[in-house]
Design an enzyme around this catalytic site. Structure first.
Site, short mmCIF file in Angstrom:
data_model
loop_
_atom_site.label_atom_id
_atom_site.label_comp_id
_atom_site.label_asym_id
_atom_site.label_seq_id
_atom_site.Cartn_x
_atom_site.Cartn_y
_atom_site.Cartn_z
N GLU A 101 -6.80 5.74 1.73
CA GLU A 101 -6.50 4.76 0.68
C GLU A 101 -7.77 4.29 -0.04
OE1 GLU A 101 -3.07 5.14 3.24
OE2 GLU A 101 -5.17 4.70 3.70
N HIS A 171 5.40 -1.52 7.96
CA HIS A 171 6.04 -1.00 6.75
C HIS A 171 6.91 -2.06 6.08
CE1 HIS A 171 5.07 2.60 9.14
NE2 HIS A 171 4.91 3.20 7.96
#
Length: 367
Positions: A101, A171
């Site tokens: 990321e 998540h």
């Protein structure tokens, strides 16, 4: 009937009840589609995933510098938002990245600085934190540190966020408040297909780096008639979705639909006509619309999925009490996630559901 048969039947009923009570639902809200078209013209029925895909398709078609990249976007991404775009525009403009990321954000900053339109996808907002330094210390400050000579305003970072029914602690998070503290970024959260298309196109055309957080449970929750043509919705402008005078209810993303249902329940059960505001963008946020509404109603409830402490609701509450203090009939209330990691099987107890929000609203009205 024998005693053994009775015991077997009772055990069967018990197990059935246990199953019913432990079954997790994929959605804790009812979806309220937009009733009005944002622009006139031809429309097509789209869910939010398709509307996001359509916005990126329009951008890639009309802007030859636009590039879409991220983990697994080549085959459409885990939520299929980029479905078909690599086949249409080639793997030099739509491509996979390594699982990094920080690298995705850094690469996007470099592209945007060179004048390209960079559409960076972080597979889940929970994993945006390795890129936090790049976004907060580089993207947000690029124009300032160069004295206005350079910027990376062509960067938009998309990330699925929020509860999905079974995501657990890695998540399900809503990180909007982290980025609201960084001057130089814009932070946007849509509530459905029309809002997603209009706001994403606005971000892609904006000259500031944007964080576009997509409540993943909304991707396929419901569809709306979405204009086929390109259109934008203004960043920093809230929408009043329901007018009222008893209290102002403020949310963004999924929580907007929870609050619309709470307003309906309050009308039926409490006889209170509440105003509902979709904040639309977290940074900048629409102070005029919020303040005018609270001055009218005298009461305010802010609801968000992120934890209570230092959630963006705290900024709203502080600003409202500064500007609207003499108009308030009760302290501003916040309904939010608890100050704990996002749970798995206890997700329903963590979220500010319609029951929790209605209870908070009832206390607000009784104050």
């Amino acid at each position: 009937m024998t005693t053994l048969t009775k015991k077997v039947l009772n055990l069967g009923r018990l197990l059935k009840n246990v199953d019913n009570y432990t079954k997790r639902l994929s959605s804790h809200f009812n979806y309220y589609p937009d009733g009005e078209k944002p622009i006139e013209g031809e429309t097509s029925k789209m869910n939010m995933m398709q509307a996001i895909n359509n916005a990126m398709d329009i951008t890639l078609k009309n802007d030859p510098s636009a590039v879409l990249f991220g983990e697994d976007v080549g085959f459409g991404g885990v939520f299929r938002c980029a479905l078909g775009l690599q086949e249409k525009y080639g793997n030099d403009r739509v491509f996979n990245t390594p699982l990094c990321e920080q690298g995705i954000a850094g690469f996007g900053i470099g592209l945007a600085t060179a004048g390209a339109t960079a559409i960076a996808e972080i597979q889940f907002a929970d994993y945006i934190f390795p890129a936090f330094d790049q976004l907060v210390n580089e993207a947000a400050k690029y124009r300032y540190r160069s004295g206005g000579q350079f910027d990376c305003g062509g960067l938009t970072v998309r990330a699925p966020c929020g509860a999905v029914g079974h995501g657990g602690l890695y998540h399900s998070q809503s990180p909007e408040a982290f980025f609201a503290h960084a001057a130089g970024l814009k932070v946007v959260v849509p509530r459905g297909p029309n809002a997603a298309k209009g706001l994403l196109l606005a971000c892609l055309q904006d000259r500031d780096p944007c964080i576009f957080l997509e409540p993943k449970i909304l991707y396929r929750s419901a569809a709306e008639e979405v204009p086929v043509d390109s259109f934008t919705l203004p960043i920093g402008k809230a929408q009043v979705l329901r007018e009222g005078d008893a209290a102002t209810l403020i949310g963004w993303g999924t929580q907007v639909h929870v609050l619309l249902e709470v307003a309906q329940m309050a009308q039926e059960q409490l006889g209170a006509n509440c105003e509902v505001i979709d904040l639309m963008s977290i940074l900048p946020w629409d102070q005029d619309t919020v303040f005018n509404s609270v001055k009218k109603t005298g009461r305010c409830l802010v609801a968000h999925e992120a934890p209570l402490t230092c959630g963006f609701g705290a900024e709203l509450a502080a600003s409202i009490q500064e500007e609207c203090f003499l108009h308030l009939e009760a302290p501003v209330r916040r309904a939010a996630g608890w100050d704990a990691p996002f749970p798995h099987v206890f997700e329903a107890l963590y979220l500010p559901t319609r029951a929790r929000c209605l209870d908070d609203l009832a206390q607000l009205l009784r104050y």
